[in-house]
Each structure stands twice: as structure tokens, then as C-alpha cells.
Design an enzyme around this catalytic site. Structure first.
Site, short mmCIF file in Angstrom:
data_model
loop_
_atom_site.label_atom_id
_atom_site.label_comp_id
_atom_site.label_asym_id
_atom_site.label_seq_id
_atom_site.Cartn_x
_atom_site.Cartn_y
_atom_site.Cartn_z
NE ARG A 28 -16.60 4.14 3.11
CZ ARG A 28 -15.77 3.95 2.13
NH1 ARG A 28 -15.44 2.41 2.54
NH2 ARG A 28 -15.46 4.76 1.32
CG ASP B 161 -12.54 2.51 5.09
OD1 ASP B 161 -10.95 1.80 5.55
OD2 ASP B 161 -12.28 1.07 3.91
CE1 TYR C 298 -10.70 3.99 -1.01
CE2 TYR C 298 -11.50 4.50 1.37
CZ TYR C 298 -11.87 3.73 0.56
OH TYR C 298 -12.76 2.50 0.96
CG HIS D 70 -15.43 -5.54 1.55
ND1 HIS D 70 -14.68 -6.15 0.36
CD2 HIS D 70 -15.56 -4.45 0.71
CE1 HIS D 70 -14.44 -5.39 -0.31
NE2 HIS D 70 -14.87 -4.41 0.16
CD GLU E 179 -11.99 -3.21 2.52
OE1 GLU E 179 -12.91 -2.41 2.95
OE2 GLU E 179 -11.29 -2.10 1.73
CD1 TRP F 42 -5.21 3.49 -2.64
CD2 TRP F 42 -6.06 1.67 -2.84
NE1 TRP F 42 -6.06 3.87 -2.71
CE2 TRP F 42 -6.89 3.06 -2.78
CE3 TRP F 42 -6.26 0.24 -2.83
CZ2 TRP F 42 -7.94 2.81 -4.02
CZ3 TRP F 42 -7.71 -0.31 -2.68
CH2 TRP F 42 -8.84 1.20 -2.87
CG HIS G 188 -19.68 4.30 0.50
ND1 HIS G 188 -18.51 3.71 -0.33
CD2 HIS G 188 -20.29 2.54 1.63
CE1 HIS G 188 -18.22 2.34 0.67
NE2 HIS G 188 -18.72 1.77 1.20
NE ARG H 141 -16.10 -3.70 6.66
CZ ARG H 141 -15.42 -3.20 5.36
NH1 ARG H 141 -14.70 -3.72 5.30
NH2 ARG H 141 -16.71 -2.76 4.24
CD GLU I 139 -18.14 -1.41 1.99
OE1 GLU I 139 -18.10 -2.33 2.83
OE2 GLU I 139 -18.16 -0.41 0.88
CD GLU J 106 -14.22 -0.57 6.14
OE1 GLU J 106 -15.12 0.08 6.83
OE2 GLU J 106 -13.42 -0.60 4.87
CG ASP K 100 -14.45 -3.72 -5.11
OD1 ASP K 100 -14.65 -3.20 -4.36
OD2 ASP K 100 -13.77 -5.20 -4.81
CG ASN L 72 -11.40 -3.94 -8.27
OD1 ASN L 72 -11.03 -3.72 -9.37
ND2 ASN L 72 -11.76 -2.67 -6.48
CG HIS M 29 -8.39 1.94 1.91
ND1 HIS M 29 -7.28 1.50 0.77
CD2 HIS M 29 -9.65 1.63 1.85
CE1 HIS M 29 -8.34 0.92 0.31
NE2 HIS M 29 -9.54 0.70 0.74
C1 CS2 Z 1 -13.35 -0.37 0.87
C2 CS2 Z 1 -13.16 -0.87 -0.77
O1 CS2 Z 1 -15.96 -0.80 0.83
C3 CS2 Z 1 -14.87 -0.72 1.31
O2 CS2 Z 1 -14.51 -0.49 2.40
O3 CS2 Z 1 -12.36 -0.37 1.95
O4 CS2 Z 1 -13.58 -0.01 -1.43
C4 CS2 Z 1 -12.21 -0.99 -1.31
O5 CS2 Z 1 -11.14 0.13 -1.48
C5 CS2 Z 1 -12.18 -2.12 -2.29
O6 CS2 Z 1 -13.21 -3.14 -2.36
C6 CS2 Z 1 -10.81 -2.60 -3.08
O7 CS2 Z 1 -11.20 -3.39 -3.89
MG MG Z 2 -12.76 -0.60 3.25
#
Ligand code: CS2
Ligand code: MG
Length: 409
Positions: A154, A217, A166, A319, A269, A409, A129, A290, A346, A243, A323, A44, A219
Site C-alpha cells: 500500500r 487508502d 493520513y 483490516h 474496516e 478522517w 504500508h 475489509r 493487511e 480503499e 490497533d 482504537n 480514508h
Molecule cells: C487504516 C488504519 O489500516 C488501514 O487501512 O485505515 O490505519 C486505520 O486508520 C486505523 O486502524 C484506525 O484505528
Molecule cells: Mg484503511
């Protein structure tokens, strides 16, 4: 030395870049006998780097190789590059590996999970999600997933006082973080987030009872001691996992989290290799790993990570954001159904345009995904349709603290 080899050879391979709503990079491998295999190579925001790596450096050495030699080809690309690991290299290796498993399945006339040892379970439990700007909106989204049959959800919400954060989208079913050619900027406050998040899960337990699996998550936004505090605050709500609580370059940082909380931790991930997770797994500092097919060197290497995890009470939690293409998801499901230590998968649904470009045989029913029963992976790319969606540059956002400092991020 005489070399035993199967009758077939790799005749051709090509990279297909397409944007049916978002960018995907796919490798297609074709043998002299006309068997084809596909592999996901999408990274991504850095798609063209992997496309060039494959076209310039990998495809030329694939031509003429025996497609049956999956392990040898993996070692050839990994050891042979000299420059090991990293997301670009490992996504490219993953695409080749996945395509060769697809070919092997087709040659054998078996779905790939049969080649991995067969089913260990009936279906693959997935989580969706539930996003919302407010707690009320997020609860409505959880209810919607439960109506669809999901057993695990989630939950992400906006944080009061922050303009955006996020995991919160305008669209209920599709969350797409790569939203602009030049990265958008978000603002972050750990203090506001830590104050708010336990309230989200208190409400979720109150409304949905003790049995739905709830996940969250972070992040990568906290330090170990902040993550420990959050984990402790969430203990009454029995999360299935918390997560990416901290950036994971420093694996030993997780020791501190572990000393303070029984909230299960999921990580991986962004990992590319077994070495990224070695301390976390062998010291039992996490509960779910993950990694997934495209990011961690394909089915061959992912299986190695999950086998190490199985020795240390760590389960899989691959994961599966949008993407990762349907090719990656199809391959992940074959692994998920076969391994002994599967945890969760996921599942962020792809858009209709994406699903049309990647015809596939996997399906969702009552909270489970089921891998295709067709020989190979049971997924393909419609190249004519893919050509109608040219690549569009799209970047992931960046994150700054309220005073302007760059943050994770
Ligand atoms: C994320 C993703 O799915 C997840 O847990 O952390 O949305 C992640 O931000 C993206 O795959 C980044 O490309
Ligand atoms: Mg994640």
C-alpha cells in the site's frame, strides 16, 4: 426441557487492558476444566468503553455457560442485548466469540482453521504500508518491502501544500495514527490530493514494473464523483484496490463510483455487521470486503460476511492495522487460510513490546503469513508483562478543510 451440554462450563473471564506501545483490550475466558481462550476487544481510541461493556454486561452472563456453544452464545449476546450492532457491542461479542473458538480448538486438539474446513491455500498473502512524505521517500519504502519479500504494498504520501496527511509516519515500519490524548488536527484539500495521487502511482509502476500489487487508502475523504475521477485517473496503473474512497454509510453511493471506473474498490474496516455491507456485496459494488474478526462480531459473524461475499465475486481483504492486536491477527489468519474467496490480508507489523506481551505462533515468510499449527488460535497474553504497561489515553486525529470545516478522517 432437558438440555444436552458438554461437560465443561465457563468458570471465569477477565478483561486485560495493556499499553505495550499502544493500547489493547483482551478478554480471557477460563473454563472449569482449566482450558483458556483469548479474544481481542480493542477499539482504537474507545478502548475503555468496550472493556466496561464486557466487564459490566457480558462477563456476568458468561459464567456457567457451556463454552462449546459458540453460535448460541453469539446469538444470546447479539439478540439478547436488544440494542444491536455498533462498534462497542460488536467488538465485545467478537472477543467472546474468538475466545470460544480458541477453546474449541484446544479441546479438539486442532488449529482453528481445521475447524473451519481446513486449508484452501498454502499461505496468506499480506500487504505492507509504504509511507513517505515525498514520492521519493515512498518509493524507497516500497523497495524496502519488496526486499522483505512482500508481493503487495500500500502506498501513501504527503500531499504538496498540506502540512500533514493520513498514512504518513516518521517511522518507516510503524504507522500509528492514535498519537495524542486529545485529537490532533490535520488539514485536507481534495483538489491538491486528486492532482498529486496519480503521479505517485505513475512513478511506482515506472520503478517497480507491472507485477507488484499496489494499493491505496483514501480514508473516506472523497464524494462518489470525486472517487470516480480518482479511480479513472488511476486505471493505467492497475491498482489491486482503492480503499475506502468515500464514507460508507450510504452504500448506494458506490453505484456512482462503479459506473465510472474499473479500478477495484475495497471497503469495510469500520463495518460491524453483514448489514453494513449487504448492498455493496449483493450488487457487486465492491471487489474486496475489509471487515475483520474484532470489528465484525468475531470468527462466527466474519465467516457469514465472507460467505455472502463469495456468492457475489467479492473477496476478503481483512483490516490488519497495528490497533488490531496479535490475537485478532492470529484469528484472522485462521479464517484467511480456510475461506475460498480470500483476497489479501493487511499486515502492519507490531512492535517488539507488543509481540512480547502476545506470544504467538504465526510467522511471516517471503510475503506470506502462516497461521499457527498449535491447537486453538496459537496466541496468548502474558498477563504479568501486560501489567507493566498501564493504559494511556490516545485518540485518533480529526481532519478539517483549509477553511476550518470538519471533514472525514
Ligand atoms: C487504516 C488504519 O489500516 C488501514 O487501512 O485505515 O490505519 C486505520 O486508520 C486505523 O486502524 C484506525 O484505528
Ligand atoms: Mg484503511
Amino acid at each position: 426441557m432437558s438440555r444436552t451440554r458438554s461437560a465443561d462450563r465457563i468458570a471465569d473471564a477477565r478483561v486485560i487492558v495493556t499499553c505495550p506501545g499502544r493500547n489493547f483490550v483482551t478478554l480471557k475466558v477460563i473454563t472449569e476444566q482449566g482450558v483458556t481462550g483469548v479474544g481481542d476487544a480493542t477499539l482504537n481510541g474507545r478502548e475503555l468503553a468496550v472493556a466496561a461493556y464486557l466487564t459490566e454486561h457480558v462477563i456476568p452472563v458468561l459464567i456457567g455457560r457451556d463454552p462449546a456453544r459458540i453460535e448460541d452464545t453469539w446469538q444470546y449476546l447479539y439478540r439478547g442485548a436488544y440494542w444491536r450492532r455498533g462498534p462497542v457491542t460488536m467488538s465485545a461479542i467478537a472477543a467472546v466469540d474468538t475466545a470460544l473458538w480458541d477453546i474449541k480448538g484446544k479441546v479438539a486438539g486442532l488449529p482453528v482453521y481445521q475447524l473451519l474446513g481446513g486449508r484452501s491455500r498454502e499461505g496468506v498473502t499480506v500487504y505492507g504500508h509504504a509511507n513517505g512524505e515525498t514520492i521519493d521517500e515512498a518509493m524507497a519504502a516500497v523497495a524496502h518491502y519488496l526486499e522483505l519479500g512482500y508481493k503487495a504494498v500500500r502506498v501513501q504520501t504527503g500531499v504538496p501544500g498540506l502540512p500533514s496527511t493520513y498514512g504518513v509516519s516518521k517511522d518507516q515500519m510503524f504507522y500509528e495514527p492514535a498519537d495524542a490524548a486529545i485529537p490532533t488536527e490535520n488539514v485536507w484539500s481534495t483538489q491538491r490530493y486528486l492532482e498529486h495521487t496519480p503521479k505517485v502511482f505513475a512513478r511506482a509502476r515506472e520503478e517497480f514494473g507491472p507485477y507488484v500489487k499496489l494499493l491505496h487508502d483514501v480514508h473516506h475523504r472523497l464524494t462518489p464523483i470525486e472517487a470516480a475521477r480518482l479511480g479513472k485517473a488511476l486505471e493505467p496503473y492497475g491498482l489491486t484496490w482503492l480503499e475506502d474512497p468515500v464514507p460508507a454509510e450510504l452504500q448506494e453511493g458506490f453505484r456512482l463510483i462503479r459506473q465510472h471506473t474499473t479500478t477495484p474498490i475495497a471497503v469495510g474496516e469500520v463495518f460491524n455487521s453483514i448489514y453494513d455491507a449487504r448492498t455493496l456485496i449483493t450488487e457487486q459494488l465492491i471487489d474486496y470486503i475489509r471487515t475483520t474478526v474484532v470489528r465484525a462480531g468475531g470468527i462466527t459473524h466474519l465467516r457469514r460476511i465472507f460467505d455472502l461475499a463469495a456468492l457475489h465475486h467479492v473477496r476478503s481483504g481483512s483490516h490488519g492495522a497495528t490497533d488490531l492486536s496479535p490475537v485478532c491477527l492470529a484469528a484472522a489468519l485462521h479464517v484467511d487460510i480456510a475461506i475460498p474467496n480470500f483476497g489479501l490480508q493487511e499486515y502492519m507489523r507490531h512492535t517488539e513490546e507488543t509481540d512480547a506481551v502476545f506470544p504467538h505462533g504465526y510467522w511471516f515468510e517471503d510475503g506470506y503469513l502462516f497461521p499457527s499449527e498449535e491447537p486453538g488460535l496459537g496466541v496468548d497474553i502474558d498477563e504479568e508483562l501486560a501489567a507493566q504497561y498501564p493504559y494511556k489515553p490516545a485518540s485518533l486525529p480529526v481532519n478539517r478543510l483549509e477553511d476550518g470545516t470538519m471533514h472525514d478522517w
